[in-house]
Design an enzyme around this catalytic site. Structure first.
Site, mmCIF file in Angstrom:
data_model
loop_
_atom_site.group_PDB
_atom_site.id
_atom_site.type_symbol
_atom_site.label_atom_id
_atom_site.label_comp_id
_atom_site.label_asym_id
_atom_site.label_seq_id
_atom_site.Cartn_x
_atom_site.Cartn_y
_atom_site.Cartn_z
ATOM 1 N N ASP A 65 0.897 -1.245 0.322
ATOM 2 C CA ASP A 65 -0.257 0.180 -0.081
ATOM 3 C C ASP A 65 0.726 0.942 0.026
ATOM 4 O O ASP A 65 1.881 1.426 0.410
ATOM 5 C CB ASP A 65 -0.976 -0.165 1.702
ATOM 6 C CG ASP A 65 -2.399 0.702 0.802
ATOM 7 O OD1 ASP A 65 -1.928 2.097 0.282
ATOM 8 O OD2 ASP A 65 -3.218 0.756 1.910
HETATM 9 C C1 BGC Z 1 -4.909 3.117 -0.185
HETATM 10 C C2 BGC Z 1 -5.076 2.601 -1.052
HETATM 11 C C3 BGC Z 1 -4.774 3.632 -2.449
HETATM 12 C C4 BGC Z 1 -3.524 3.807 -2.760
HETATM 13 C C5 BGC Z 1 -2.810 3.515 -3.967
HETATM 14 C C6 BGC Z 1 -3.263 4.382 -0.110
HETATM 15 O O1 BGC Z 1 -3.613 5.336 0.416
HETATM 16 O O2 BGC Z 1 -5.024 2.980 1.137
HETATM 17 O O3 BGC Z 1 -5.933 1.945 -0.708
HETATM 18 O O4 BGC Z 1 -5.246 2.419 -3.498
HETATM 19 O O5 BGC Z 1 -3.647 4.642 -1.269
HETATM 20 O O6 BGC Z 1 -3.778 5.151 -3.876
#
Ligand code: BGC
Length: 765
Positions: free
Chosen positions: A298
């Site tokens: 993530d």
């Molecule tokens: C989120 C993810 C997301 C990623 C990219 C993160 O902060 O938890 O779900 O896909 O950012 O934007």
């Protein structure tokens, strides 16, 4: 299923719509597994330097949009330089054929090996044309509609150069305080699994090599939905049984269905951050489940292991993440800075790096990027498909199916409920800032789309009536609102109340649109209260004091505790955040052109103190009720929720009868019941099958959803619904993670929600 009747509100050319929708659906018919030649991957791997291999494992954010904390080490010049050296395997947050082509050209033409990039984006509930937030869509219980929504999102996103979505979020959650409940399918593993699969099918289609399919990402692996106290990013501390039976199954099913990527998560699980968790990523996901796609971290979840107190520095982050099986590093800069050295000094085995790179290259081959790296960069296609009118038709269809009628009681003296509204031009007052809001209905996860593009409730209602007047009553938010910043809620300004009260006094009835601002739910947007924010409750009560004929239209990204409203307001409709077509969908339901058919995918509490409150709880040893105090309960609140899981009304009524269980074949126990439309209108119903395994080696929930079916019934019509329970439904995971099927007594219920229905039982021999 797409209803092809074109609503009078949709301003598009019928023929264009039909042709295009046919092509959306057609893409689902022929199955075509991409043949990936492993020799090709191996021979490319042999040509790669260690630095280039590490490069494939590095994902950078695009340089102008962020969906997380601003990167510390993120200057664009350096990123371009890395791109040219083959040190980037994927980017995120770059959209539009022109932008994508620009970066892809650098990767293909300027790097030594010309390996194309992946372009990831959070296509969560539509790209430009927005569908309901996922929690809202889940309320449709309509898998075909949900698949169409994801298919349409893939068509638009792929036309804008994107080939990878970070969706679906298949985190199960029981805590409405958590802002990200809006992004998932709610509290139930069975429903959430089916919906996750429908969405993966919609995004990935049947042919990944086509130019209108994109790879999906099951996220967040694992346990993210169980953040303590619903506070985002908080510690997760769940028992083994919950992990195996509730949290992991949607991911396992996603892997079996061919999801190409899995995203790990921000949280710790038993004290080990998911990104550094070998047990989750290698032992379970890759070894036990045989996942052959790749794991992406993530956003910055690698470097956050330092804050967790798991890694001392970024170098250790790289070592722990790579060894644990996190294949691609999103925005932590750990691999790009340290992985080469870690391999050279023997801290990370080159075989693990090769395995990660092989997985990433395999996905790129499957997408056909080596054959045509610019397959998503067709500007003419982009122009034709972005905001294509057919997509609005599909979005409207899903939106109206997602609306849940929570209450619709008879109003004294009128002999009928307020809904559906009579089309006789009675004087209607429309009150509430959300009624005139074109932004909030889009929800918070819509970075690809354009602000203020929803059809507002007011605009939708005006198509049906010229005899309505609007008064805001009060602002919901103060100042600028956006994806990055906290929303400031108006807690004090009631200066508009007077006008609203006057309007209510002069109207035959009032439609009040209340709820949450679109940016009050979503990532980082947890709440401790589940009430109507700001001065809205006060406004509701003030209007009620002068006119009791109120239809309350709720617009929110999570279950709310609206106990006062439930006790006092005659008609309540839950509309979530329905996306681009919000106003049209709500108007069609309020005026009865569509008979509401949604059912809650998540329990609505009576008060926040009950949270987590969910239907498939374990029994306690003291379930009660008892006259004395020593049983499991609250002294100041009922144990019961306000609205249970699976609940939702219709303008007609349905009765369940005649449950029959045929357990002659224990490998396929058949359960049937009769459902009758006992009202005066045609309608759709979701019949739900619940099961209880009465005695087991690991205590099983008091009820578990094990089947559902959505269908239409004409007024007066009856039909039989039928379900089959196999080992997959009857068994469970024991505390070693082994799936077991134990003989014994089972209770069954088929009904229209998780509380009421026809009941029976059988013994599994
Ligand atoms: C989120 C993810 C997301 C990623 C990219 C993160 O902060 O938890 O779900 O896909 O950012 O934007």
């Amino acid at each position: 299923m797409i209803n092809l009747s074109i609503p009078k509100t949709a301003g598009c050319l019928l023929i264009i719509c039909l042709v295009h929708i046919n092509s959306i659906v057609k893409a689902q018919n022929s199955v075509k597994e991409p043949v990936v030649q492993e020799e090709k991957i191996n021979s490319l791997l042999q040509k790669m330097t260690l630095e280039e291999k590490v490069g494939q494992m590095n994902q950078y954010n695009g340089f102008w949009e962020i969906t997380g904390p601003a990167p510390k080490d993120g200057d664009a010049k350096k990123k371009y330089d890395h791109l040219r050296k083959g040190m980037v395997g994927a980017v995120l947050n770059v959209k539009g054929t022109e932008n994508v082509r620009k970066l892809q050209e650098i990767a293909v033409k300027e790097t030594r090996l010309g390996i194309p990039l992946l372009f990831g984006y959070d296509v969560i509930h539509g790209h430009k044309t927005l569908f309901p937030i996922p929690l809202g869509e889940a309320a449709s219980w309509d898998l075909a509609a949900i698949e169409t929504s994801a298919r349409t999102a893939a068509i638009e996103a792929s036309a804008a150069g994107i080939n990878w979505t970070f969706a679906p979020m298949v985190d199960i959650t029981r805590d409405a305080r958590w802002g990200r409940v809006m992004e998932g399918a709610g509290e139930d593993t069975y429903l959430g699994t089916k919906i996750g699969l429908a969405r993966i099918k919609g995004f990935q289609g049947d042919d990944l090599a086509a130019n209108n399919t994109i790879i999906a990402c099951a996220k967040h692996f694992a346990g993210y939905g169980f953040a303590e106290a619903g506070r985002d990013y908080n510690t997760v501390d769940v028992g083994t049984s919950t992990l195996y039976n509730t949290i992991l199954p949607p991911f396992k099913a996603a892997v079996e269905a061919g999801v190409q990527t899995v995203m790990n998560s921000f949280n710790t699980l038993n004290g080990v951050p998911a990104t550094g968790n070998k047990w989750l990523q290698r032992d379970i996901l890759k070894d036990a489940w045989k996942f052959n796609g790749f794991v992406v971290s993530d956003w910055g979840s690698g470097m956050e292991m330092i804050d967790h107190g798991f890694a001392a520095n970024l170098k250790q982050v790289a070592e722990q993440s790579a060894n644990a099986g996190s294949d691609m590093d999103m925005e932590s800069y750990a691999y790009v800075n340290h992985l080469k050295e870690l391999v050279e000094t023997g801290k990370v085995d080159i075989k693990l790096v090769d395995d990660a790179v092989r997985r990433i290259l395999r996905v790129k081959y499957k997408l056909g990027l080596f054959d045509d790296p610019y397959k998503y960069c067709d500007a003419a296609r982009e122009k034709e498909l972005i905001y294509n009118p057919a997509h609005a038709v599909a979005a409207l269809d899903v939106a109206k199916r997602s609306i849940v009628l929570l209450k619709n009681t008879y109003v004294k003296g009128s002999g009928r409920p307020l809904l559906p509204l009579a089309k006789n031009q009675q004087k209607i007052g429309v009150i509430g800032a959300l009624a005139n809001d074109k932004n909030s209905p889009l929800g918070s996860w819509r970075i690809g789309s354009d602000d203020n593009t929803a059809v507002s409730v007011l605009e939708g209602l005006k198509k049906y009536s010229s005899n309505l007047t609007y008064a805001k009553g009060a602002d919901l938010a103060i100042g600028k609102t956006d994806f990055i910043n906290e929303v400031k809620i108006n807690e004090t300004d009631t200066s508009g109340f007077k006008e609203a009260i006057q309007l209510a006094s002069n109207s035959d009835m009032v439609i009040m649109v209340l709820g949450e601002h679109g940016f009050q739910s979503g990532e980082g947007r947890s709440r401790t209260k589940l009430n109507l924010p700001g001065v809205q409750q006060q406004l509701l009560e003030a209007v009620y004091a002068v006119n009791k004929n109120i239809v309350l239209v709720l617009m929110n990204g999570r279950p709310l505790a609206i106990t006062w409203a439930d006790e006092n307001i005659p008609s309540i409709v839950e509309t979530w955040q329905l996306g681009s077509q919000t106003g049209h969908a709500i108007a069609q339901v309020l005026y009865g052109d569509y008979n509401p058919s949604g059912k809650l995918p998540m329990t609505f509490p009576r008060s926040v103190g009950q949270v987590p409150v969910y239907y498939n709880t374990l029994n306690t040893g003291r379930p009660g009720p008892k006259p004395e105090v020593f049983w499991s309960h609250y002294g100041d609140e009922s144990n019961k929720p306000l609205y249970p899981f699976g609940f939702g009304l219709s303008y007609t009524s349905f009765a369940y009868s005649n449950l029959v269980i045929n357990d002659a074949n224990p490998a396929a126990v058949k359960v049937t019941a009769t459902v009758t439309n006992t009202g005066k209108l045609d309608g759709e119903e979701v019949a739900q099958l619940y099961m209880r395994d009465k005695v087991a080696s690991v205590v099983r929930p008091v009820k578990e959803l094990k089947g559902f079916s959505k269908f239409s019934l004409k007024a007066g019509e009856a039909r039989q619904v039928s379900f089959t329970l196999t080992a997959a439904e009857l068994g469970f995971y024991d505390n070693t993670g082994t799936f077991v099927l134990e003989p014994g007594d089972f209770d069954l219920m088929i009904g229209g929600n998780s509380v009421e229905g026809v009941k029976g039982s059988f013994t599994l021999k």
